[in-house]
Scaffold this motif. Structure first.
Motif, PDB file in Angstrom:
ATOM      1  N   PHE A 172       0.841  -1.193   0.000  1.00 40.94           N
ATOM      2  CA  PHE A 172       0.000   0.000   0.000  1.00 40.94           C
ATOM      3  C   PHE A 172       0.881   1.251   0.000  1.00 40.94           C
ATOM      4  O   PHE A 172       1.956   1.263   0.601  1.00 40.94           O
ATOM      5  N   ALA A 173       0.410   2.292  -0.668  1.00 43.79           N
ATOM      6  CA  ALA A 173       1.066   3.594  -0.601  1.00 43.79           C
ATOM      7  C   ALA A 173       0.534   4.305   0.630  1.00 43.79           C
ATOM      8  O   ALA A 173      -0.656   4.621   0.709  1.00 43.79           O
ATOM      9  N   VAL A 174       1.404   4.549   1.609  1.00 43.69           N
ATOM     10  CA  VAL A 174       0.997   5.101   2.901  1.00 43.69           C
ATOM     11  C   VAL A 174       1.456   6.543   3.015  1.00 43.69           C
ATOM     12  O   VAL A 174       2.634   6.847   2.839  1.00 43.69           O
ATOM     13  N   ARG A 175       0.510   7.431   3.295  1.00 39.88           N
ATOM     14  CA  ARG A 175       0.805   8.856   3.429  1.00 39.88           C
ATOM     15  C   ARG A 175       0.389   9.336   4.809  1.00 39.88           C
ATOM     16  O   ARG A 175      -0.721   9.066   5.271  1.00 39.88           O
ATOM     17  N   SER A 176       1.272  10.068   5.481  1.00 36.32           N
ATOM     18  CA  SER A 176       0.983  10.586   6.805  1.00 36.32           C
ATOM     19  C   SER A 176       0.034  11.783   6.738  1.00 36.32           C
ATOM     20  O   SER A 176       0.055  12.556   5.774  1.00 36.32           O
ATOM     21  N   LEU A 177      -0.807  11.906   7.771  1.00 38.17           N
ATOM     22  CA  LEU A 177      -1.745  13.011   7.882  1.00 38.17           C
ATOM     23  C   LEU A 177      -1.378  13.878   9.082  1.00 38.17           C
ATOM     24  O   LEU A 177      -0.773  13.390  10.038  1.00 38.17           O
ATOM     25  N   PRO A 178      -1.751  15.143   9.072  1.00 35.01           N
ATOM     26  CA  PRO A 178      -1.569  15.976  10.264  1.00 35.01           C
ATOM     27  C   PRO A 178      -2.310  15.353  11.444  1.00 35.01           C
ATOM     28  O   PRO A 178      -3.419  14.846  11.302  1.00 35.01           O
ATOM     29  N   GLY A 179      -1.694  15.372  12.594  1.00 30.71           N
ATOM     30  CA  GLY A 179      -2.310  14.794  13.775  1.00 30.71           C
ATOM     31  C   GLY A 179      -1.939  13.344  14.013  1.00 30.71           C
ATOM     32  O   GLY A 179      -2.397  12.739  14.976  1.00 30.71           O
ATOM     33  N   GLY A 180      -1.112  12.776  13.124  1.00 29.89           N
ATOM     34  CA  GLY A 180      -0.604  11.428  13.350  1.00 29.89           C
ATOM     35  C   GLY A 180      -1.312  10.325  12.608  1.00 29.89           C
ATOM     36  O   GLY A 180      -0.897   9.167  12.693  1.00 29.89           O
ATOM     37  N   GLY A 181      -2.378  10.626  11.869  1.00 30.24           N
ATOM     38  CA  GLY A 181      -3.063   9.597  11.114  1.00 30.24           C
ATOM     39  C   GLY A 181      -2.373   9.293   9.802  1.00 30.24           C
ATOM     40  O   GLY A 181      -1.360   9.894   9.446  1.00 30.24           O
ATOM     41  N   VAL A 182      -2.936   8.348   9.052  1.00 29.18           N
ATOM     42  CA  VAL A 182      -2.389   7.988   7.752  1.00 29.18           C
ATOM     43  C   VAL A 182      -3.528   7.677   6.788  1.00 29.18           C
ATOM     44  O   VAL A 182      -4.643   7.328   7.197  1.00 29.18           O
ATOM     45  N   VAL A 183      -3.218   7.781   5.490  1.00 26.25           N
ATOM     46  CA  VAL A 183      -4.075   7.288   4.419  1.00 26.25           C
ATOM     47  C   VAL A 183      -3.263   6.268   3.644  1.00 26.25           C
ATOM     48  O   VAL A 183      -2.113   6.529   3.271  1.00 26.25           O
ATOM     49  N   ALA A 184      -3.838   5.091   3.427  1.00 27.53           N
ATOM     50  CA  ALA A 184      -3.171   4.030   2.678  1.00 27.53           C
ATOM     51  C   ALA A 184      -4.025   3.685   1.462  1.00 27.53           C
ATOM     52  O   ALA A 184      -5.226   3.432   1.592  1.00 27.53           O
ATOM     53  N   LYS A 185      -3.392   3.684   0.279  1.00 25.48           N
ATOM     54  CA  LYS A 185      -4.118   3.408  -0.959  1.00 25.48           C
ATOM     55  C   LYS A 185      -3.482   2.232  -1.693  1.00 25.48           C
ATOM     56  O   LYS A 185      -2.265   2.089  -1.717  1.00 25.48           O
ATOM     57  N   GLY A 186      -4.342   1.420  -2.307  1.00 22.34           N
ATOM     58  CA  GLY A 186      -3.844   0.311  -3.102  1.00 22.34           C
ATOM     59  C   GLY A 186      -4.964  -0.615  -3.528  1.00 22.34           C
ATOM     60  O   GLY A 186      -5.910  -0.849  -2.774  1.00 22.34           O
ATOM     61  N   GLY A 187      -4.897  -1.098  -4.764  1.00 18.06           N
ATOM     62  CA  GLY A 187      -5.858  -2.077  -5.228  1.00 18.06           C
ATOM     63  C   GLY A 187      -7.274  -1.578  -5.315  1.00 18.06           C
ATOM     64  O   GLY A 187      -8.224  -2.361  -5.222  1.00 18.06           O
ATOM     65  N   GLY A 188      -7.461  -0.270  -5.469  1.00 20.42           N
ATOM     66  CA  GLY A 188      -8.798   0.281  -5.597  1.00 20.42           C
ATOM     67  C   GLY A 188      -9.481   0.613  -4.289  1.00 20.42           C
ATOM     68  O   GLY A 188     -10.656   0.999  -4.295  1.00 20.42           O
ATOM     69  N   THR A 189      -8.780   0.477  -3.166  1.00 23.24           N
ATOM     70  CA  THR A 189      -9.370   0.766  -1.862  1.00 23.24           C
ATOM     71  C   THR A 189      -8.506   1.787  -1.119  1.00 23.24           C
ATOM     72  O   THR A 189      -7.275   1.702  -1.142  1.00 23.24           O
ATOM     73  N   THR A 190      -9.160   2.745  -0.483  1.00 24.56           N
ATOM     74  CA  THR A 190      -8.479   3.748   0.324  1.00 24.56           C
ATOM     75  C   THR A 190      -8.813   3.521   1.787  1.00 24.56           C
ATOM     76  O   THR A 190      -9.995   3.435   2.157  1.00 24.56           O
ATOM     77  N   LEU A 191      -7.803   3.424   2.622  1.00 18.52           N
ATOM     78  CA  LEU A 191      -7.965   3.208   4.055  1.00 18.52           C
ATOM     79  C   LEU A 191      -7.457   4.441   4.787  1.00 18.52           C
ATOM     80  O   LEU A 191      -6.307   4.848   4.600  1.00 18.52           O
ATOM     81  N   ARG A 192      -8.316   5.025   5.607  1.00 20.84           N
ATOM     82  CA  ARG A 192      -7.920   6.200   6.390  1.00 20.84           C
ATOM     83  C   ARG A 192      -7.975   5.861   7.873  1.00 20.84           C
ATOM     84  O   ARG A 192      -8.960   5.305   8.363  1.00 20.84           O
ATOM     85  N   PHE A 193      -6.902   6.214   8.579  1.00 19.74           N
ATOM     86  CA  PHE A 193      -6.811   5.985  10.018  1.00 19.74           C
ATOM     87  C   PHE A 193      -6.575   7.321  10.711  1.00 19.74           C
ATOM     88  O   PHE A 193      -5.570   7.984  10.451  1.00 19.74           O
ATOM     89  N   ASP A 194      -7.491   7.704  11.592  1.00 19.70           N
ATOM     90  CA  ASP A 194      -7.331   8.900  12.401  1.00 19.70           C
ATOM     91  C   ASP A 194      -6.911   8.483  13.804  1.00 19.70           C
ATOM     92  O   ASP A 194      -7.496   7.555  14.383  1.00 19.70           O
ATOM     93  N   VAL A 195      -5.916   9.155  14.371  1.00 20.13           N
ATOM     94  CA  VAL A 195      -5.438   8.840  15.710  1.00 20.13           C
ATOM     95  C   VAL A 195      -6.285   9.599  16.729  1.00 20.13           C
ATOM     96  O   VAL A 195      -6.425  10.821  16.658  1.00 20.13           O
ATOM     97  N   VAL A 196      -6.858   8.841  17.669  1.00 19.84           N
ATOM     98  CA  VAL A 196      -7.744   9.415  18.681  1.00 19.84           C
ATOM     99  C   VAL A 196      -7.448   8.761  20.021  1.00 19.84           C
ATOM    100  O   VAL A 196      -6.799   7.708  20.088  1.00 19.84           O
ATOM    101  N   PRO A 197      -7.951   9.337  21.125  1.00 23.65           N
ATOM    102  CA  PRO A 197      -7.852   8.663  22.425  1.00 23.65           C
ATOM    103  C   PRO A 197      -8.679   7.383  22.409  1.00 23.65           C
ATOM    104  O   PRO A 197      -9.588   7.205  21.586  1.00 23.65           O
ATOM    105  N   LEU A 198      -8.396   6.503  23.349  1.00 24.37           N
ATOM    106  CA  LEU A 198      -9.041   5.198  23.401  1.00 24.37           C
ATOM    107  C   LEU A 198     -10.559   5.294  23.480  1.00 24.37           C
ATOM    108  O   LEU A 198     -11.277   4.474  22.900  1.00 24.37           O
TER     109      LEU A 198
END
Length: 315
Positions: free
Chosen positions: A238-264
């Motif tokens: 996957f192509a992984v790109r960092s986001l402001p605030g510590g999250g990432v966006v990962a793209k590959g194979g026609g699907t985009t995955l976004r992860f936002d960093v938050v408290p538990l």
């Protein structure tokens, strides 16, 4: 169909933790792995509030919108789970309610992500890539499935970067030939030698519904759980790109995955984007518990959970 809880019940009894944890800490600073993509989005699951989970289970609209099932599965060690499934051509979504799973895996906001190979033999290559990224001791596991006769059938092999997590984890997986060979699996013949792909695994019932595939997933996770996920995505290509605030966006194979960093206390499945088999000329919003599924206009749909507003998985 796949539940991290079932995998980890056995892993935790057999595998050491220290190497994997240490490797994960170093992997975030490693360079991206080059080469063809080996892992592709297979499915994600999320634990929702009980009202929403029950509304999903009894929704007549979802049965028209997608190949929808409520099914109980028996995996390794006799572990069972009952999920609500929306299945597409190559990808699917699995949903639970609070308390459907034991312990912290059944708490509000718990979630998981499976990414799988398309070619037999690619999972060992993923494991080697993980070691190149600093995961010195990847956690391997073989999941089985019991079709009701008490005889476990090998289902898929899996690899984790660690078995230490808060409430989210991701795993790489490769379906086993024994599973495809069992007529009870209702899978398709191989399209080419070494075909262990998602399209072969899932039935073609999606053709009779509107939903085609999952194209984007947005998850809110803790920093620790994201640290254990990023190396796997990189190793899978996957192509992984960092986001402001510590999250990432990962793209590959026609699907985009976004992860936002938050408290538990703020974690959880936030949004799912889907492609449709055909465009629709209208906008339809279906309220399902504390969630909103917006279909159209066009050939896409967006399902938002927990009445959350914000950017799509693509950011």
């Amino acid at each position: 169909m796949v539940l991290r809880r079932a995998l980890q019940v056995i892993m935790v009894m057999a595998l050491a933790l220290a190497g994997a944890v240490q490797g994960t800490a170093h992997a975030e600073e490693g360079a991206p792995v080059t080469g063809r993509q080996l892992l592709f989005y297979n499915h994600a699951y999320g634990v929702l509030d009980r009202e929403t989970a029950d509304a999903i289970e009894h929704s007549s609209y979802l049965r028209e919108f997608a190949h929808f099932q409520v099914r109980t599965t028996t995996g390794s060690g006799g572990q069972t789970w009952t999920g609500r499934y929306l299945m597409g051509r190559e990808t699917y979504l699995e949903l639970f309610g609070v308390g459907d799973l034991p312990g912290k895996d059944g708490t509000l906001g718990a979630a998981g992500l499976g990414v799988s190979t398309e070619r037999a033999g690619d999972l060992p290559t993923v494991t080697e890539r993980l070691r190149e990224l600093g995961i010195s001791d990847p956690v391997a596991f073989r999941q089985t499935r019991d079709f009701g006769d008490g005889v476990p059938v090998p289902w898929f092999d899996a690899v984790f970067t660690t078995d230490q997590y808060d409430v989210f984890g991701a795993w790489g997986m490769e379906y086993r030939p024994e599973y495809f060979a069992d007529p009870r699996s209702n899978t398709e013949p191989a399209a080419h030698p070494g075909d262990v792909g998602r399209e072969r695994y899932l039935p073609d019932t999606y053709r009779d519904r509107l939903m085609r595939d999952v194209t984007g997933v947005r998850l809110a996770v803790t920093a620790r759980d994201l640290a254990g996920t990023v190396p796997l995505l990189k190793a899978g290509g996957f192509a992984v790109r960092s986001l402001p605030g510590g999250g990432v966006v990962a793209k590959g194979g026609g699907t985009t995955l976004r992860f936002d960093v938050v408290p538990l206390d703020q974690v959880g499945l936030r949004q799912v984007e889907m492609s449709l088999n055909r465009p629709v000329p209208y906008r339809h919003e279906e309220r399902i518990g504390h969630s909103s599924l917006v279909v159209g206009p066009g050939a896409h749909a967006v399902w938002t959970f927990g009445d959350q507003d914000g950017p799509s998985p693509a950011g």
